[in-house]
Write an enzyme that holds these catalytic residues in place. Sequence first.
Site, PDB file in Angstrom:
ATOM      1  N   HIS A 156      -8.938   0.698   5.188  1.00  0.00           N
ATOM      2  CA  HIS A 156      -8.073   1.636   5.673  1.00  0.00           C
ATOM      3  C   HIS A 156      -8.506   2.339   6.639  1.00  0.00           C
ATOM      4  O   HIS A 156      -8.546   3.054   6.816  1.00  0.00           O
ATOM      5  CB  HIS A 156      -6.646   1.622   4.164  1.00  0.00           C
ATOM      6  CG  HIS A 156      -5.304   1.861   5.208  1.00  0.00           C
ATOM      7  ND1 HIS A 156      -4.756   2.667   5.842  1.00  0.00           N
ATOM      8  CD2 HIS A 156      -4.794   0.581   5.137  1.00  0.00           C
ATOM      9  CE1 HIS A 156      -4.036   2.655   6.184  1.00  0.00           C
ATOM     10  NE2 HIS A 156      -3.036   1.269   5.714  1.00  0.00           N
ATOM     11  N   GLU A 209      -5.725  -4.878  10.561  1.00  0.00           N
ATOM     12  CA  GLU A 209      -4.152  -3.561  10.813  1.00  0.00           C
ATOM     13  C   GLU A 209      -4.625  -3.157  11.931  1.00  0.00           C
ATOM     14  O   GLU A 209      -5.690  -2.077  12.470  1.00  0.00           O
ATOM     15  CB  GLU A 209      -3.779  -3.147   9.782  1.00  0.00           C
ATOM     16  CG  GLU A 209      -3.639  -3.628   8.451  1.00  0.00           C
ATOM     17  CD  GLU A 209      -3.329  -2.533   7.307  1.00  0.00           C
ATOM     18  OE1 GLU A 209      -2.501  -2.914   7.140  1.00  0.00           O
ATOM     19  OE2 GLU A 209      -3.570  -1.200   7.130  1.00  0.00           O
ATOM     20  N   GLU A 250      -6.093   4.849   7.533  1.00  0.00           N
ATOM     21  CA  GLU A 250      -5.973   5.904   8.071  1.00  0.00           C
ATOM     22  C   GLU A 250      -7.771   6.393   6.609  1.00  0.00           C
ATOM     23  O   GLU A 250      -7.728   7.466   6.655  1.00  0.00           O
ATOM     24  CB  GLU A 250      -5.179   6.310   6.523  1.00  0.00           C
ATOM     25  CG  GLU A 250      -3.843   5.891   7.436  1.00  0.00           C
ATOM     26  CD  GLU A 250      -2.432   5.614   6.675  1.00  0.00           C
ATOM     27  OE1 GLU A 250      -2.348   5.789   5.109  1.00  0.00           O
ATOM     28  OE2 GLU A 250      -1.852   5.384   7.112  1.00  0.00           O
ATOM     29  N   ASN A 307       0.863  -1.107   0.291  1.00  0.00           N
ATOM     30  CA  ASN A 307      -0.062  -0.406  -0.616  1.00  0.00           C
ATOM     31  C   ASN A 307       0.943   1.506  -0.483  1.00  0.00           C
ATOM     32  O   ASN A 307       1.087   2.198   1.008  1.00  0.00           O
ATOM     33  CB  ASN A 307      -0.381   0.217   0.588  1.00  0.00           C
ATOM     34  CG  ASN A 307      -1.544   1.417   1.736  1.00  0.00           C
ATOM     35  OD1 ASN A 307      -1.697   2.018   0.474  1.00  0.00           O
ATOM     36  ND2 ASN A 307      -2.386   1.277   2.812  1.00  0.00           N
ATOM     37  N   TRP A 308       1.389   2.053  -1.200  1.00  0.00           N
ATOM     38  CA  TRP A 308       1.776   2.703  -1.058  1.00  0.00           C
ATOM     39  C   TRP A 308       0.956   4.305  -0.657  1.00  0.00           C
ATOM     40  O   TRP A 308       2.081   5.204  -0.798  1.00  0.00           O
ATOM     41  CB  TRP A 308       2.510   3.359  -3.054  1.00  0.00           C
ATOM     42  CG  TRP A 308       2.776   1.756  -3.187  1.00  0.00           C
ATOM     43  CD1 TRP A 308       3.612   1.398  -2.821  1.00  0.00           C
ATOM     44  CD2 TRP A 308       3.443   2.189  -4.932  1.00  0.00           C
ATOM     45  NE1 TRP A 308       4.243   0.518  -4.095  1.00  0.00           N
ATOM     46  CE2 TRP A 308       4.706   0.990  -5.055  1.00  0.00           C
ATOM     47  CE3 TRP A 308       3.150   2.952  -5.928  1.00  0.00           C
ATOM     48  CZ2 TRP A 308       4.988   0.656  -5.905  1.00  0.00           C
ATOM     49  CZ3 TRP A 308       3.625   3.104  -7.471  1.00  0.00           C
ATOM     50  CH2 TRP A 308       4.339   1.695  -7.051  1.00  0.00           C
ATOM     51  N   LYS A 309       0.441   4.118  -0.598  1.00  0.00           N
ATOM     52  CA  LYS A 309      -0.741   5.718  -0.074  1.00  0.00           C
ATOM     53  C   LYS A 309      -0.002   6.625  -1.013  1.00  0.00           C
ATOM     54  O   LYS A 309      -0.451   6.479  -1.954  1.00  0.00           O
ATOM     55  CB  LYS A 309       0.091   5.725   1.684  1.00  0.00           C
ATOM     56  CG  LYS A 309      -0.082   4.265   2.597  1.00  0.00           C
ATOM     57  CD  LYS A 309      -0.062   5.030   3.858  1.00  0.00           C
ATOM     58  CE  LYS A 309       0.065   3.783   4.885  1.00  0.00           C
ATOM     59  NZ  LYS A 309       0.019   4.112   5.939  1.00  0.00           N
ATOM     60  N   GLY A 338       2.092   2.421  10.772  1.00  0.00           N
ATOM     61  CA  GLY A 338       3.095   3.760  10.778  1.00  0.00           C
ATOM     62  C   GLY A 338       4.313   3.954  11.872  1.00  0.00           C
ATOM     63  O   GLY A 338       5.122   5.024  12.226  1.00  0.00           O
ATOM     64  N   GLY A 396       2.683  -0.580   4.359  1.00  0.00           N
ATOM     65  CA  GLY A 396       3.088   0.741   3.970  1.00  0.00           C
ATOM     66  C   GLY A 396       4.078   1.145   3.877  1.00  0.00           C
ATOM     67  O   GLY A 396       4.712   0.545   2.408  1.00  0.00           O
ATOM     68  N   GLY A 397       4.685   1.746   4.705  1.00  0.00           N
ATOM     69  CA  GLY A 397       6.425   2.444   4.478  1.00  0.00           C
ATOM     70  C   GLY A 397       7.432   1.886   4.306  1.00  0.00           C
ATOM     71  O   GLY A 397       7.900   2.138   3.124  1.00  0.00           O
ATOM     72  N   SER A 444       3.776  -1.567  10.501  1.00  0.00           N
ATOM     73  CA  SER A 444       4.843  -1.915  10.483  1.00  0.00           C
ATOM     74  C   SER A 444       5.607  -2.790  10.083  1.00  0.00           C
ATOM     75  O   SER A 444       6.973  -3.514  10.835  1.00  0.00           O
ATOM     76  CB  SER A 444       4.948  -2.104  12.243  1.00  0.00           C
ATOM     77  OG  SER A 444       5.141  -0.171  12.134  1.00  0.00           O
TER      78      SER A 444
HETATM   79  P1  PGA Z   1       2.928   0.479   7.966  1.00  0.00           P
HETATM   80  O1  PGA Z   1       1.297   0.558   6.973  1.00  0.00           O
HETATM   81  O2  PGA Z   1       3.116  -1.214   7.178  1.00  0.00           O
HETATM   82  O3  PGA Z   1       3.660   1.875   7.387  1.00  0.00           O
HETATM   83  O4  PGA Z   1       2.704   0.298   9.456  1.00  0.00           O
HETATM   84  C1  PGA Z   1       0.538  -0.104   7.177  1.00  0.00           C
HETATM   85  C2  PGA Z   1      -0.432   0.399   5.966  1.00  0.00           C
HETATM   86  O5  PGA Z   1      -1.162   1.388   6.275  1.00  0.00           O
HETATM   87  O6  PGA Z   1      -1.221  -0.338   5.618  1.00  0.00           O
END
Ligand code: PGA
Length: 249
Positions: free
Chosen positions: A96, A168, A98, A9-11, A174, A234-235, A213
């Site tokens: 998600h 999640e 966010e 997930n590149w956001k 994050g 994500g990150g 994470s």
């Molecule tokens: P993260 O994000 O790996 O940066 O914690 C995961 C996600 O939001 O899907």
Amino acid sequence: MKRPILAANWKMNNGPSAAKAFMEAFLAGYSPRSDRTVIIFPPAVALTTVATSSANRKDVLAGVQNIHWAEKGAFTGEISATMAKDAGAKVVLVGHSERRHVFGETDAQCAKKCQAASRAGLSFMLCVGETMQQREAGETERLVTHQLREGVSQTQNLISADFILAYEPVWAIGTGLTASAGDASAVHTVLRSELRQMIGTRADEIPILYGGSVSPSNAAGLLAAPEVDGLLVGGASVEPSSWLAIAQA
Ligand code: PGA
């Protein structure tokens, strides 16, 4: 474990030019694999870039991070499931953390998005997860099963719908804090048994991913945990080298 799914997930990272460079670097290092599936969720503007770059790879799919549930119309800034499909998406990320916590998306909206994705012939990945406060209050089970039930409540013919769950924990996204493999397994087991109540033995075919994470150093351990059928990252998915390490974990 089922054939694992490794999802990036590149956001709001990697527009079309960066996405093109990423895909070239990633695919150069990632030989086709029949034992796992990779899904990349780029920002919508880079969806076609990712879909085109991976067009000849059955094991690498493009997804979209968000859709609106309507087919079309006066919804400035939104895209529909059919538009995402037209641009090359195979999977829609729904709910998600966010989207829920930064943009105020509700369970009812998630339910409409899951249904819209399914109706358009796309699979959806529904995200569920608790905040630290909810975890400390002992509400994790109740919350994630509620988010699951509500999220798929509008999906017609759920038993044959193509979907994925992602657990999640909000406190792990994050933050560098990762759920232990044991904590992840415990919640995945709860989700699996809830799914069994809902759709019987079909539940055993629904992949349940962990996210929060995930990094090259903890990916293999999490993937090996019981009931963890893949990872949503994500990150650590934004750069090709760390994503390559996770995709091959
Ligand atoms: P993260 O994000 O790996 O940066 O914690 C995961 C996600 O939001 O899907």
